[in-house]
Design a protein around this motif. Structure first.
Motif, short mmCIF file in Angstrom:
data_model
loop_
_atom_site.label_atom_id
_atom_site.label_comp_id
_atom_site.label_asym_id
_atom_site.label_seq_id
_atom_site.Cartn_x
_atom_site.Cartn_y
_atom_site.Cartn_z
N UNK B 75 1.27 -0.92 0.30
CA UNK B 75 -0.11 0.06 0.33
C UNK B 75 0.63 0.87 -0.12
N UNK B 76 2.06 1.07 0.04
CA UNK B 76 2.92 2.36 0.16
C UNK B 76 3.29 3.49 -1.53
N UNK B 77 2.67 1.93 -2.54
CA UNK B 77 2.41 2.35 -3.43
C UNK B 77 0.65 1.85 -4.13
N UNK B 78 0.65 3.06 -5.21
CA UNK B 78 -0.75 3.18 -5.56
C UNK B 78 -1.69 2.00 -5.95
N UNK B 79 -2.96 1.64 -5.40
CA UNK B 79 -3.56 0.46 -6.04
C UNK B 79 -4.17 1.28 -7.50
N UNK B 80 -3.86 -0.21 -8.40
CA UNK B 80 -4.78 0.46 -9.98
C UNK B 80 -5.91 -1.08 -9.97
N UNK B 81 -6.15 -1.43 -9.09
CA UNK B 81 -6.63 -3.18 -9.32
C UNK B 81 -8.19 -2.75 -9.94
N UNK B 82 -8.90 -3.80 -10.25
CA UNK B 82 -10.47 -3.57 -10.99
C UNK B 82 -11.38 -3.67 -9.34
N UNK B 93 -9.64 1.65 -1.62
CA UNK B 93 -9.04 2.09 -2.48
C UNK B 93 -10.17 1.52 -3.88
N UNK B 94 -11.09 2.54 -4.46
CA UNK B 94 -11.49 2.37 -5.39
C UNK B 94 -10.84 1.44 -6.58
N UNK B 95 -11.87 0.37 -7.15
CA UNK B 95 -11.11 -0.10 -8.44
C UNK B 95 -11.62 0.10 -9.15
N UNK B 96 -10.79 -0.14 -10.89
CA UNK B 96 -10.78 0.86 -11.96
C UNK B 96 -11.90 -0.22 -12.70
N UNK B 100 -9.87 3.17 -19.63
CA UNK B 100 -9.41 4.60 -19.45
C UNK B 100 -9.56 4.83 -18.25
N UNK B 101 -10.43 4.14 -17.61
CA UNK B 101 -10.58 5.21 -15.96
C UNK B 101 -8.76 4.60 -15.12
N UNK B 102 -8.52 3.77 -15.51
CA UNK B 102 -7.24 2.88 -14.58
C UNK B 102 -6.06 4.81 -15.24
N UNK B 103 -6.28 4.59 -16.67
CA UNK B 103 -5.70 5.70 -17.35
C UNK B 103 -5.91 6.85 -16.51
N UNK B 128 -10.18 -8.20 -16.76
CA UNK B 128 -11.33 -7.52 -16.82
C UNK B 128 -11.57 -6.46 -17.78
N UNK B 129 -10.63 -5.95 -18.81
CA UNK B 129 -11.06 -4.93 -19.56
C UNK B 129 -11.25 -5.54 -21.06
#
Lengths: 297, 541
Positions: B75-82, B93-96, B100-103, B128-129
């Protein structure tokens, strides 16, 4: 350029024995990278210093643990300016995955991929249901195969020779007897493409197994055509190494090719635009020269 | 006389067959005196009733038998999961939900960084994309000059931008294994440790997670506590003196909310050194820090195509996976650790690896019998009834990776195990039926910590697309609860101390807002954890 020699082979093939012998009899400054640091059994009399992840020998050689990041370990040993880096791959690893990295690691050039196999056990191992694919995979990009324990292999020796010939017909095979005993030794000089006869122990009597020629043409290649050429070279070509020019760029480029994998990276000022091509006896030099010429701009 | 506290609840589920249900549980000196009704108060003169959980349900504290403390560091790094994912510091932490949302999230993260910092994120899950895969051009549009490294949830792939490729020496002019290419050259997707490590190092992100530190361990424990865990594992660790001292110091604090089971990672040591270290650690634990387990890793992962599968191998035709330990050397390793008194947990994902592990143990036990060895196969995702029967006969346990059914079940059906075998993976009901002690786990940070979620997976066996995979392998709620309490406690040799609410055991409870036996099974994962109790001390989630 630091030469990088990757030594692979399944468990029990004799890798650690070989590496220990090469270290003890080193005729130049060698750095050895190993996975299983605890298994390295350097004669205590030779050790000048040791810590948890490295051993320094009185002859200037070092032996280090690879740890988590192979590239980082390479950088560390390169700082000591060795003439040669030997990587002992783990017994279940694919040594070719490791060797490829030397194609783009700045300051390194890739020597032959050396794979050891226990001549007494190879016929059984390569057919094993669980590990046969691993054993065959390790051999399938080897330039030099060292068959060990040939002194006790008996009837298995013929099967081992046949297995290597089937899996990797291009490889040069050295039958090495008992690595741990004197007389069954493999010298470092034997583990190279170009073996100066004066230095070769094992191959002194044998014809040199590899063919080498040099492409000398300062004209630049068409980048796309060169990529296409490298992607379609025959299996008899084992290595290409040298400097060349490219049509879309003023500078010199370092090209390295090994067993279907290749990279060209920007070089500083090249001493000469020339490519050294190493292959088996089956290599057809005139046909390759024609292919190279066709790839020029 | 030390004070007796009697917690009152709407219901206490004890997992103790002698008294399965209660409304009160009496605690003294951090341990359970007993459970029962209101009459308990009369048993212990001066006992004080604690009614704060009167409207809630108390279950035995959850035991997570396979996770990693690095969960506290990712968690020291940002989370970019679905998927939305709970954070140790609190909140979610919200999922993307789309690429486009992830970007867009990457763009705002980039804007907030100092000029010389690389942008490193984790948890990316592109399966999932819809539409094209993430390309270096997408990342170059976010920054052409700042290194960007996007690590995938599987842990086996990263995406990088062009500046990272350039620094790593990867280009269209390099044809090496592990570099994904298209007609346009490299896509920036890198697979396999050599290429990934090199790119991460040149991006300036090497070594970030290399060593567990105090704050990481505390964050891990907070995260575990928030999802109801009172006993957590760190199931692969180099346990040098400094690390053990740190663990002792941190877990010893009164506010450290879980018991920690730290397994010695055999791959961190040579065999002789590992055996010696395992022996040194025996008997040096505390109530909150436990040693004695050695973790061996036999194969890779199924979704990474590095697990070792039996015939017919990978459904998509991929080559069989990797052995991290050769089957022929496993026997010697198992024997050495067994003789040293260690308990062995073996990571086996594919069924060929499970078979090798079972065979090795069978041979070792024949010459070196160890009653109660409790050798546990971790993940054991593809074991079938015959393998479970052998495991039961040998006294082995299985900690099954049921979270996979949801997170990778569809992928297993399409690519790895194929449609016929995928629904049979993580065969919880078969294992139980054949007499194998069963636990279920998250392998966090691979999937999120959450025993209620793992229970939901085992009870419903739903994939991310809502298909039921292996209806016959579904567990009852009671069996699923067992698999996150007594089941894993047994695999950790802690079933005498945790896993049920019974006299003499540690007073470790999980306090739930709703009753898992009363909510519809598909809502199990939505049950909120109100608090945990560790040795009688309350920690609010």
């Amino acid at each position: 350029m630091i030469r990088l020699l990757v030594i692979g082979g399944f468990l029990g093939a004799g890798k650690t024995t070989l590496v220990n012998r090469l270290l003890a009899h080193a005729d130049r400054k060698i750095a050895v990278l190993v996975n299983d640091f605890g298994a390295v059994a350097v004669d205590a009399a030779l050790i000048a210093a040791a810590d948890a992840t490295s051993i320094t020998l009185a002859n200037g050689c070092v032996c280090c643990s690879i740890g988590d990041d192979f590239g980082a370990a390479l950088e560390r040993v390169a700082a000591g300016k060795p003439e040669l880096v030997i990587v002992e791959a783990s017994g279940v690893a694919d040594p070719w995955r490791i060797a490829q990295l030397a194609l783009i690691e700045p300051g390194f050039e890739l020597g032959p991929l050396v794979v050891l196999a226990d001549a007494a056990d190879l016929p059984r191992l390569q057919a094993d249901r669980a590990v046969g694919d691993v054993v065959r995979g390790q051999l399938s990009y080897a330039d030099i195969v060292v068959l060990t324990k040939t002194d006790i292999a008996g009837a298995a020796l013929a099967g081992s020779r046949a297995a290597v010939a089937a899996i990797r017909p291009q490889a040069h095979v050295i039958e090495a007897g008992n690595l741990a005993a004197s007389g069954g030794d493999v010298a470092l000089a034997d583990l190279d493409f170009a073996v100066p006869r004066a230095r070769a122990r094992f191959m002194a009597e044998a014809a040199h197994p590899f063919r080498t020629w040099t492409w000398r043409d300062a004209r630049p290649f068409d980048r796309g055509a060169l990529r296409g050429l490298l992607g379609s070279l025959p299996a008899s070509v084992l290595r290409i190494k040298g400097f060349c020019g490219l049509d879309d760029d003023e500078g010199d480029w370092l090209l390295q090719y090994a067993a279907e994998r290749w990279a060209f990276t920007r070089a500083g000022d090249a001493p000469e635009r020339a490519l050294v091509v190493i292959g088996t006896e089956a290599m057809d030099q005139p046909a390759l020269e024609a292919d190279f010429a066709a790839a020029l701009r | 006389m030390t004070a007796v506290r009697v917690f009152k609840a709407r219901r206490v589920v004890t997992m103790d067959p002698a008294l399965p249900e209660a409304t009160h549980v009496a605690v003294r000196e951090g341990r359970i005196l007993g459970a029962g009704g209101a009459e308990l108060l009369g048993f212990y003169p001066g006992a004080a009733e604690d009614g704060r959980f009167a409207d809630r349900v108390i279950v035995p504290g959850f035991v997570e038998g396979h996770c990693h403390a690095v969960e506290g560091m990712v968690w020291r790094l940002p989370y970019l999961g679905y998927f939305d994912r709970a954070m140790p510091a609190g909140g979610t932490a919200p999922g993307a939900r789309t690429l486009a949302e992830a970007l867009a999230r990457l763009r705002s993260l980039e804007a907030a960084l100092a000029p010389d910092q690389p942008l490193l994120v984790w948890g990316f899950d592109p399966i999932y994309y819809e539409g094209p895969r993430l390309h270096r051009r997408d990342l170059d549009a976010i920054s052409p000059s700042r290194p960007i490294v996007v690590s995938h949830a599987s842990g086996h792939i990263i995406n990088v931008n062009s500046v990272v490729l350039e620094r790593a020496g990867f280009s269209a002019d390099s044809n090496l294994d592990g570099l994904v290419r298209d007609a346009d050259g490299l896509t920036g997707e890198l697979m396999g440790p050599p290429a990934m490590q090199r790119a991460t190092r040149v991006a300036g992100g090497g070594g970030l997670m290399s060593r567990l530190d105090e704050e990481g361990l505390r964050a891990f424990a907070r995260q575990a506590s928030r999802v109801g865990i009172t006993t957590a594992t760190d199931l692969q660790r180099k346990l040098d003196a400094e690390m053990v001292a740190m663990m002792r110091r941190v877990t010893g604090a009164a506010d450290f909310p879980v018991r920690l089971v730290a397994a010695l990672g055999a791959r961190e040591y040579s065999l002789a050194d590992g055996v010696a270290r395992a022996g040194e650690l025996l008997g040096t634990g505390t109530g909150k820090l436990h040693f004695g387990i050695v973790k061996l890793t036999l194969d890779g992962s199924i979704q990474g195509f590095t697990g070792r599968l039996r015939w017919p191998g990978y459904h998509n035709g991929a080559a069989n996976g990797m052995w991290y330990i050769a089957p022929s050397e496993l026997e010697g390793i198992v024997e050495a650790y067994l003789r040293a008194g260690a308990q062995i947990h073996i990571h086996t994902n594919g069924d060929e690896a499970s078979e090798a592990a079972i065979g090795a143990l069978e041979n070792v036990l024949a010459r070196c019998p160890r009653p109660e060895h409790r050798t546990t196969l971790q993940h054991c995702q593809m074991a079938d009834a015959a393998q479970f029967r052998r495991m039961a006969a040998l006294g082995m346990a299985a900690n099954l990776f049921v979270n996979h059914i949801y997170y990778w079940g569809e992928q297993h059906a399409a690519l790895t195990a194929g449609p016929a075998r995928a629904p049979r993976m993580n065969a919880t009901a078969t294992a139980r039926r054949e007499g194998v002690p069963v636990a279920i786990h998250s392998d966090a940070p691979v999937t999120p910590l959450g025993p209620l979620f793992s229970m939901w997976c085992a009870v419903n066996r739903l994939t991310s697309r809502g298909r039921v995979f292996g209806a016959g392998e579904r567990l009852s709620v009671a069996a699923a609860l067992h698999a996150v309490t007594l089941g894993p406690a047994w695999t950790l040799r802690l079933d005498h101390a945790v896993g049920s609410i019974a006299p003499g055991k540690f007073a470790d409870f999980t306090v739930l807002e709703e009753d898992p036996f009363l909510v519809p099974p598909e809502r199990l994962r939505e049950i909120a954890v109100h608090a945990t109790v560790l040795a009688g001390e309350v920690f609010h989630a």
